[in-house]
Design an enzyme around this catalytic site. Structure first.
Site, PDB file in Angstrom:
ATOM      1  CE  LYS A  20      -3.744  -0.407   2.534  1.00  0.00           C
ATOM      2  NZ  LYS A  20      -4.361  -0.578   3.872  1.00  0.00           N
ATOM      3  NE  ARG A  89      -5.136   3.594   3.961  1.00  0.00           N
ATOM      4  CZ  ARG A  89      -5.169   3.937   2.678  1.00  0.00           C
ATOM      5  NH1 ARG A  89      -4.495   5.006   2.259  1.00  0.00           N
ATOM      6  NH2 ARG A  89      -5.846   3.215   1.810  1.00  0.00           N
ATOM      7  N   GLY A  98      -6.153 -10.824   8.936  1.00  0.00           N
ATOM      8  CA  GLY A  98      -5.764 -10.806  10.344  1.00  0.00           C
ATOM      9  C   GLY A  98      -4.972  -9.580  10.741  1.00  0.00           C
ATOM     10  CG  MET A 100      -5.260  -2.806  13.619  1.00  0.00           C
ATOM     11  SD  MET A 100      -4.417  -1.563  14.570  1.00  0.00           S
ATOM     12  CE  MET A 100      -4.531  -0.183  13.452  1.00  0.00           C
ATOM     13  NE  ARG A 333      -5.899  -3.965  -3.958  1.00  0.00           N
ATOM     14  CZ  ARG A 333      -6.476  -4.198  -2.815  1.00  0.00           C
ATOM     15  NH1 ARG A 333      -5.769  -4.469  -1.758  1.00  0.00           N
ATOM     16  NH2 ARG A 333      -7.780  -4.141  -2.695  1.00  0.00           N
ATOM     17  CG  HIS A 449     -10.831 -34.608   5.870  1.00  0.00           C
ATOM     18  ND1 HIS A 449     -11.908 -35.182   5.235  1.00  0.00           N
ATOM     19  CD2 HIS A 449      -9.901 -35.573   5.982  1.00  0.00           C
ATOM     20  CE1 HIS A 449     -11.635 -36.449   4.993  1.00  0.00           C
ATOM     21  NE2 HIS A 449     -10.424 -36.715   5.447  1.00  0.00           N
ATOM     22  NE  ARG A 574      -0.547 -44.904 -14.530  1.00  0.00           N
ATOM     23  CZ  ARG A 574      -1.050 -43.813 -15.101  1.00  0.00           C
ATOM     24  NH1 ARG A 574      -1.743 -43.907 -16.233  1.00  0.00           N
ATOM     25  NH2 ARG A 574      -0.860 -42.636 -14.555  1.00  0.00           N
ATOM     26  NE  ARG A 629       4.165 -48.289 -14.420  1.00  0.00           N
ATOM     27  CZ  ARG A 629       3.449 -47.627 -13.519  1.00  0.00           C
ATOM     28  NH1 ARG A 629       4.012 -46.670 -12.796  1.00  0.00           N
ATOM     29  NH2 ARG A 629       2.179 -47.898 -13.354  1.00  0.00           N
ATOM     30  CD  GLU A 761       8.718 -46.042  -9.507  1.00  0.00           C
ATOM     31  OE1 GLU A 761       7.665 -45.407  -9.375  1.00  0.00           O
ATOM     32  OE2 GLU A 761       8.790 -47.084 -10.193  1.00  0.00           O
ATOM     33  CB  SER A 780      10.858 -41.698 -16.597  1.00  0.00           C
ATOM     34  OG  SER A 780       9.647 -41.020 -16.414  1.00  0.00           O
ATOM     35  CG  ASN A 784       2.100 -40.842  -6.419  1.00  0.00           C
ATOM     36  OD1 ASN A 784       1.802 -39.962  -5.612  1.00  0.00           O
ATOM     37  ND2 ASN A 784       1.469 -42.001  -6.467  1.00  0.00           N
ATOM     38  CG  ASP A 785       5.657 -45.370  -6.209  1.00  0.00           C
ATOM     39  OD1 ASP A 785       5.044 -45.552  -5.141  1.00  0.00           O
ATOM     40  OD2 ASP A 785       5.405 -45.983  -7.248  1.00  0.00           O
ATOM     41  CB  CYS A 848       6.176 -40.356 -16.055  1.00  0.00           C
ATOM     42  SG  CYS A 848       6.783 -41.620 -14.940  1.00  0.00           S
ATOM     43  CE1 TYR A 868       9.101 -37.755 -20.219  1.00  0.00           C
ATOM     44  CE2 TYR A 868      11.277 -37.885 -21.226  1.00  0.00           C
ATOM     45  CZ  TYR A 868      10.236 -38.484 -20.535  1.00  0.00           C
ATOM     46  OH  TYR A 868      10.326 -39.781 -20.152  1.00  0.00           O
TER      47      TYR A 868
HETATM   48  P1  ADP Z   1      -7.655  -1.946   3.409  1.00  0.00           P
HETATM   49  O1  ADP Z   1      -6.259  -2.365   3.573  1.00  0.00           O
HETATM   50  O2  ADP Z   1      -8.630  -2.823   4.117  1.00  0.00           O
HETATM   51  O3  ADP Z   1      -8.020  -1.666   1.991  1.00  0.00           O
HETATM   52  P2  ADP Z   1      -7.403   0.890   3.814  1.00  0.00           P
HETATM   53  O4  ADP Z   1      -6.205   1.310   4.549  1.00  0.00           O
HETATM   54  O5  ADP Z   1      -7.342   1.017   2.355  1.00  0.00           O
HETATM   55  O6  ADP Z   1      -7.797  -0.577   4.248  1.00  0.00           O
HETATM   56  O7  ADP Z   1      -8.564   1.772   4.404  1.00  0.00           O
HETATM   57  C1  ADP Z   1      -9.888   1.409   4.629  1.00  0.00           C
HETATM   58  C2  ADP Z   1     -10.816   2.429   4.007  1.00  0.00           C
HETATM   59  O8  ADP Z   1     -10.536   3.714   4.521  1.00  0.00           O
HETATM   60  C3  ADP Z   1     -10.656   2.525   2.523  1.00  0.00           C
HETATM   61  O9  ADP Z   1     -11.909   2.714   1.934  1.00  0.00           O
HETATM   62  C4  ADP Z   1      -9.796   3.743   2.345  1.00  0.00           C
HETATM   63  O10 ADP Z   1     -10.012   4.328   1.092  1.00  0.00           O
HETATM   64  C5  ADP Z   1     -10.267   4.631   3.487  1.00  0.00           C
HETATM   65  N1  ADP Z   1      -9.240   5.561   3.927  1.00  0.00           N
HETATM   66  C6  ADP Z   1      -7.990   5.248   4.329  1.00  0.00           C
HETATM   67  N2  ADP Z   1      -7.286   6.350   4.609  1.00  0.00           N
HETATM   68  C7  ADP Z   1      -8.101   7.391   4.380  1.00  0.00           C
HETATM   69  C8  ADP Z   1      -7.935   8.815   4.470  1.00  0.00           C
HETATM   70  N3  ADP Z   1      -6.787   9.346   4.868  1.00  0.00           N
HETATM   71  N4  ADP Z   1      -8.979   9.582   4.146  1.00  0.00           N
HETATM   72  C9  ADP Z   1     -10.140   9.040   3.770  1.00  0.00           C
HETATM   73  N5  ADP Z   1     -10.381   7.711   3.653  1.00  0.00           N
HETATM   74  C10 ADP Z   1      -9.359   6.896   3.958  1.00  0.00           C
HETATM   75 MG    MG Z   2       5.617 -45.786  -9.254  1.00  0.00          MG
HETATM   76 MG    MG Z   3      -7.923  -0.314   0.827  1.00  0.00          MG
END
Ligand code: ADP
Ligand code: MG
Ligand code: MG
Length: 899
Positions: A20, A89, A98, A100, A333, A449, A574, A629, A761, A780, A784-785, A848, A868
C-alpha cells in the site's frame, strides 16, 4: 531512517514500504491527488517486535512528518479550532488476513470535534466522524468486541426509527459518541485518550502488534510467507467523503476484473466514509452514475485511471474519495482478476503496445488455464444461488443432496449423482466422498479435510459455506432467507467460484477444451475472444519453452486426446490394464502355475492381446515417443479379494462341494498377501521373481513395433523398468529385455531401436543414479512413489487421514503429492539428474508423475534441466504454459542480474 514521506518512495520499495505504501508513493510522484502522508517501514516493525519498543528516533521522525503534513494542510493535530485528522493503515508486502483494520479520523477529541464542525460548517459530519473514530479505535486498537459498538448503533437507529446510519442526525450521533465513550470506559477502565498524539502512537503500535495476530500467523505459515518481514504503517491526512451529498467514496477498476473487457467498472456511495462502500450498509451506485453526480470529478477520475493503466501496464484497482467536489486517490494496486480476464487482458495489453509477448506469458498461469478447462455452469441457464463458500476444488457438479456416507454410496451405486453435504468431513467420510459427484461443507477453509481430499481426488468441492446450517440428523440444510434443502433435493455446486445453487443448473463444456479438441477455430471471424487469447498464449508458450511435454496415456483413445492437447509423445504408458478383464484367468493361471510349461502357456495366451493393445497405442502416437512401463502393481491386485474368496471356500466346504482350483487360488492369495503392498513384491521385483513375465511384455512391445513398421508406421518405443533400487536389478532385466528385442528383430528381419531405461522412484535409485545410468538409456522420475518413499507416506492412507492437520499446522504449505516438495524430494531429483548425466551425458531425463502437470513443479523441473514432463492429457496444456513461463521467467531473472 524508519519512515518515508510519500514523495520519497516508489512502487519498487514494497519490501520496505509494504504494497500500500509503495503504491501511495508511486501515485504521489506521478502527480496524482494523494493526501499528504508518510510510511513507517517494515524495518521499524521488525525492531519493535524484537525489542518491544519503537526504534530509536522514530518518535521524532513521526513528529517531523506530521509537521510536513500540517504545513501542507494548514491544520495542526489537536488544534481545537481546526484539527488535522489522519488515518493509520497497515500494509505489509503481501496483503494478508488478520492484520489490523484501518483507523480513520485519528486526532478527534471532545474539544476538536467542535472545531471540525465549525470548519466544515456541518455538525452532523463532525459527530459522525468522531463516532467512527471511537468505534474503529475501540475495536482495533483497544481490542473491544465490535459487537458492542454495532449494537449501540442499532439501538440508536431503532430509537429513531432510522433505516440507515445516514438517517441519524447530529444530535443522535452526539448521543452515540457518549454511548461509545461509556463502552470504552467500561471495557478498558480508562477514558478514551484525549491526546491526539497518544491516539496516533497507540494506533501505530497496534499495527506493529497485529503482525503477530493469530490469523496472520496461521496464514503466513500456510502461505510460506516468512514470519519476520513485518508490516509497514501508513499515516495519511484524512479527506472526507462523509461531508454531505457532494462528497462520497468509491472503488474502481480500469477494466472488468471478471471478463477483462475495457470500460468503467466500480461502485460509488455518496456521503460515506472508508469501507462503507464495500460493507453493504447502503446501496451503492455504479461508477458511471458519478458522471451525473459530479461530472468534473468523474472525468478527472477517468483520466487518472488511464494514467495508472499506462503506468502500471496492467489492470489497476483504485480507492478514491470525493470531498466536496475534490477528488482524492487513496489506494491503487494491480488488481485481482478472474482466469478468463487474465488471458484476455494479457493479450489486449500486447495489442495496445503496453507489454511485450514474454510479459503477456508471465501475466497468466497454469492454474488459471486449468480453471478455464473445467466444465462450467451455463451463464444463460436460470439459476438460484443459495450461498457462496470457498472455491476449494474446481469444477461444476450437480446432484441430489445426501447427508451421510451410506446414502451417498448406496445412491451412487444405483446410478444417482449425489452431492455429499456435511458440516465438515473427516476420514470416516472417505467412501462417501469417493461416491459423490461433489462435496459441500459449511465449515473449514481451503486446508480443511474436505478441501484437501477433494483436490487429491480431482473432485468438485465447495467448503466453508458458513451461511448454511447443516443438520445431518434431520438430513437437510437451511440457507439464507429460509431456503431448505432436504435429502434427495437437487443442488448444483461450482467449485471454481464457490457458489451453491438450488436445483439443476445446466453444465456446458469449456470453450477452451473445445478449442484444444479442435472443435473451435480461434481464427474464425466470430471466435470467442477468450479462445483467441488462449490460442495466442499457447503458441507463445510453445515457442518459448525448452521442456518437452508428453502425456500419461494407456489407450489409443487417451493417446489421441493427449495429442490434441498438444502432447509430444507418451511419457508413461501403464500396462496393468492389459492384465484385466477376460485376461484375468490367464493371470491366475500364471500365478498358480506349477511348472515351466503351465506358466509359459499362460504367458503365451497373454501375449497376442497385449501386442494388439500396443499396436493401437503406437498407431495413435505415430512418430512420437511412447514410453511403456512394464508391469508395476503387486500381483495380488489381479486376484480375488482374500475375504471374499475365504468365505466362498468356507461355504463350499460346508456343502462339501469344494472346487480344488479355488483352494489353490486361496492359498496363492494368502501367500501373496502383503501388509504393505506399496513396499512389497512389485515393479522390477516382479520381473525378477516371475520368470518370463517381462520377456513376454517386451516381446509384445517389440512385435507391435515390427507390425507398425511393416504397416508403414513410425513407432518410437521406449521400455521402462519400474521401481529399480539397485543397478543389479536393472542389469538383469535389461539383459532379458535386450535379448527379447534382439530375438524379435532377428525373426522379423526388421531393425528395431528400442531404448531401455528406468524409473527413478526410490531414494536409493536417486542416490546411486550414477551407477544406474550406466545400465539405463533414460531416466523417468516417478515422483508419486518418490514422494511416498522419501517421506515414508503411504498416500492412500495419509492423505485422507491427517494431511489437513499437517496443512493447518503449517508443516507443509501444499500437499507434497500436489506440488513437488522441492526441498526434499526435489533434492533427490536434482542429485539423480546430475549424477546420471555425469555418467552418461546423453541420458534423456523426464518425469512422469502427476507433478509434471503442476505449475510450481514444472518450474522446478525446468530449472533442474529435465528434457520433458509428462502428465495426464488434461493437464498437458497447463504444463505447456508453465514450461513456457519458466523459460521467460528464467530469462527475465537473468536480465535482472545483469542490470
Ligand atoms: P484496506 O487495507 O482494508 O483496503 P485501507 O487502509 O485502504 O484498508 O482503508 C480502509 C478504508 O478507509 C478505505 O476505503 C480507504 O479508502 C479509506 N481511507 C484510508 N485512509 C483514508 C484517508 N486518509 N482519508 C479518507 N479515507 C481513507
Ligand atoms: Mg511408481
Ligand atoms: Mg484499501
Amino acid at each position: 531512517m524508519f519512515s518515508y514521506d510519500f514523495s520519497q518512495g516508489n512502487k519498487d520499495m514494497r519490501d520496505l514500504l509494504g504494497g500500500k505504501g509503495a503504491n501511495l508513493a508511486e501515485m504521489t510522484n506521478l502527480g496524482l491527488p494523494v493526501p499528504p502522508g508518510f510510511t513507517i517501514t517494515t524495518k521499524a516493525c521488525q525492531v519493535y517486535l524484537e525489542t518491544g519498543k519503537e526504534p530509536p528516533g522514530l518518535t521524532d521522525e513521526v513528529t517531523a512528518h506530521l509537521a510536513t503534513i500540517e504545513r501542507a494542510r494548514g491544520k495542526t493535530l489537536g488544534d481545537p479550532a481546526d484539527p488535522l485528522l489522519v488515518s493509520v493503515r497497515s500494509g505489509a508486502k503481501f496483503s494478508m488476513p488478520g492484520m489490523m483494520d484501518t483507523v480513520l479520523n485519528i486526532g478527534l477529541t471532545d474539544d476538536s470535534v467542535h472545531g471540525l464542525a465549525a470548519q466544515a460548517n456541518d455538525e452532523r459530519f463532525a459527530w459522525d466522524s468522531y463516532r467512527r473514530l471511537l468505534q474503529m479505535f475501540g475495536k482495533t486498537v483497544l481490542g473491544i468486541d465490535g459487537e458492542r459498538f454495532e449494537s449501540a448503533l442499532e439501538d440508536a437507529k431503532q430509537a429513531r426509527n432510522a433505516e440507515h446510519d445516514v438517517d441519524l442526525d447530529a444530535e443522535d450521533l452526539r448521543d452515540l459518541v457518549a454511548a461509545y465513550k461509556r463502552i470504552v470506559q467500561e471495557e478498558t477502565g480508562k477514558e478514551f485518550p484525549q491526546d491526539p498524539r497518544e491516539q496516533l502512537d497507540a494506533a501505530i503500535r497496534a499495527v506493529f502488534e497485529s503482525w503477530n495476530a493469530p490469523r496472520a500467523v496461521t496464514y503466513r505459515r500456510q502461505e510460506r510467507i516468512p514470519g519476520d518481514l513485518g508490516t509497514a504503517v501508513n499515516v495519511v491526512a484524512m479527506v472526507f467523503g462523509n461531508l454531505g451529498a457532494g462528497s462520497g467514496t468509491g472503488v474502481a477498476f480500469t477494466r472488468d476484473p471478471a471478463s477483462g473487457a475495457r470500460g468503467i467498472y466500480g461502485d460509488y456511495l455518496s456521503n460515506a466514509q472508508g469501507e462503507d462502500v464495500v460493507a453493504g450498509i447502503r446501496n451503492t451506485v455504479p461508477l458511471t452514475e458519478l458522471a451525473r453526480l459530479d461530472q468534473t470529478s468523474y472525468h478527472q477520475l477517468l483520466d487518472i485511471m488511464a494514467t495508472l493503466e499506462g503506468h502500471y501496464r496492467d489492470l489497476c484497482d483504485i480507492e478514491f474519495t470525493i470531498e466536496r467536489g475534490k477528488l482524492w486517490m487513496l489506494q491503487t494496486r494491480v488488481g485481482k482478476r478472474t482466469a478468463a480476464a487474465a488471458f484476455r487482458i494479457a493479450t489486449q495489453l500486447v495489442d495496445e503496445g503496453l507489454i511485450d509477448e514474454d510479459e503477456a506469458l508471465r501475466r497468466v498461469d497454469g492454474h488459471q488455464l486449468a480453471q478455464l478447462m473445467f466444465p462450467r455452469f451455463d451463464d444463460r441457464g436460470r439459476r438460484r444461488r443459495i450461498s457462496r463458500g470457498m472455491n476449494a476444488s474446481p469444477g461444476a457438479a450437480v446432484g441430489r443432496a445426501v447427508f451421510d456416507n451410506a446414502t451417498a454410496v448406496e445412491w451412487a451405486r444405483s446410478g444417482e449423482s449425489v452431492i455429499l453435504v456435511r458440516r465438515e468431513t473427516n476420514p470416516d467420510d472417505l467412501e462417501g466422498m469417493i461416491a459423490a459427484r461433489g462435496i459441500l461443507t459449511s465449515r473449514g477453509g481451503k486446508t480443511s479435510h474436505a478441501a484437501v481430499v477433494a483436490r487429491g481426488m480431482g473432485k468438485t468441492c465447495v467448503c466453508g459455506a458458513e451461511e448454511l446450517d447443516v443438520d445431518t440428523v434431520g438430513r437437510r440444510f437451511t440457507g439464507p432467507g429460509g431456503v431448505e434443502v432436504h435429502e434427495g433435493d437437487v443442488i448444483s455446486i461450482d467449485g471454481t467460484s464457490g457458489e451453491v445453487f438450488l436445483g439443476e443448473v445446466p453444465v456446458v463444456d469449456s470453450p477452451v477444451v473445445r478449442y484444444f479438441e479442435g472443435d473451435l477455430d480461434p481464427r474464425a471471424a466470430d471466435a470467442d475472444e477468450l479462445v483467441r487469447a488462449v490460442d495466442r498464449i499457447m503458441r507463445l508458450a510453445d515457442a518459448r519453452r525448452r521442456l518437452d511435454v508428453r502425456a500419461n496415456a494407456d489407450s489409443p483413445a487417451d493417446a489421441t486426446r493427449a495429442r490434441s492437447m498438444g502432447a509430444h509423445g507418451i511419457g508413461l504408458c501403464r500396462t496393468e490394464h492389459m492384465f484385466l478383464g477376460e485376461r484375468r484367468t490367464h493371470v491366475e493361471r500364471l500365478i498358480l502355475a506349477e511348472g515351466d510349461e503351465e506358466r509359459e502357456k499362460a504367458l503365451a495366451a497373454l501375449l497376442p492381446p497385449q501386442r494388439d493393445d500396443f499396436i493401437g497405442i503406437f498407431a495413435a502416437m505415430d512418430g512420437m515417443p511412447v514410453t511403456v512401463r512394464l508391469l508395476d502393481p503387486p500381483l495380488h491386485e489381479f486376484l480375488p479379494d482374500l475375504t471374499e474368496l475365504s468365505v466362498r471356500v468356507a461355504v463350499a466346504r460346508e456343502r462339501g462341494e469344494v472346487d480344488p482350483d479355488d483352494v489353490r487360488l486361496l492359498r496363492a492369495v494368502r501367500r501373496l498377501h502383503e501388509e504393505n503392498p506399496m513396499l512389497g513384491l512389485r515393479g522390477v521385483r516382479l520381473g525378477l521373481l516371475v520368470p518370463g513375465l517381462f520377456t513376454m511384455q517386451v516381446r509384445a512391445i517389440a512385435e507391435a513395433a515390427v507390425a507398425r513398421i511393416e504397416a508403414g508406421g513410425d513407432p518410437r518405443v521406449e521400455v521402462m523398468i519400474p521401481l529399480v533400487g539397485a543397478v543389479q536389478e536393472l542389469e538383469l532385466i535389461r539383459d532379458e529385455a535386450r535379448a527379447a528385442i534382439d530375438d524379435v528383430q532377428e525373426r522379423a528381419g526388421v531393425a528395431l531401436s528400442i531404448p531401455v531405461g528406468t524409473m527413478i522412484e526410490l531414494p536409493r535409485a536417486a542416490l546411486t543414479a550414477g551407477r544406474i545410468a550406466r545400465a539405463a538409456e533414460f531416466f523417468s522420475f516417478g515422483t508419486n512413489d518418490l514422494t511416498q518413499t522419501a517421506w515414508g507416506f503411504s498416500r492412500d492412507d495419509v492423505e485422507g487421514a491427517f494431511f489437513s492437520a499437517y496443512l493447518e499446522k503449517g508443516i507443509f504449505g501444499v500437499s507434497p503429492f500436489e506440488s513437488l516438495d522441492a526441498e526434499g524430494v526435489g533434492r533427490l531429483v536434482r542429485i539423480a539428474c546430475e549424477e546420471g548425466r555425469a555418467a552418461r551425458p546423453d541420458l534423456k531425463v523426464g518425469v512422469c508423475g502427476e507433478h509434471g502437470g503442476d505449475p510450481a513443479s514444472v518450474h522446478f523441473f525446468h530449472e533442474v534441466g529435465l528434457d520433458y514432463v509428462s502428465c495426464s492429457p488434461f493437464r498437458v496444456p497447463v504444463a505447456r504454459v508453465e514450461a513456457g513461463r519458466a523459460a521467460v521467467l528464467a530469462s527475465a531473472d537473468a536480465g535482472d542480474e545483469s542490470r
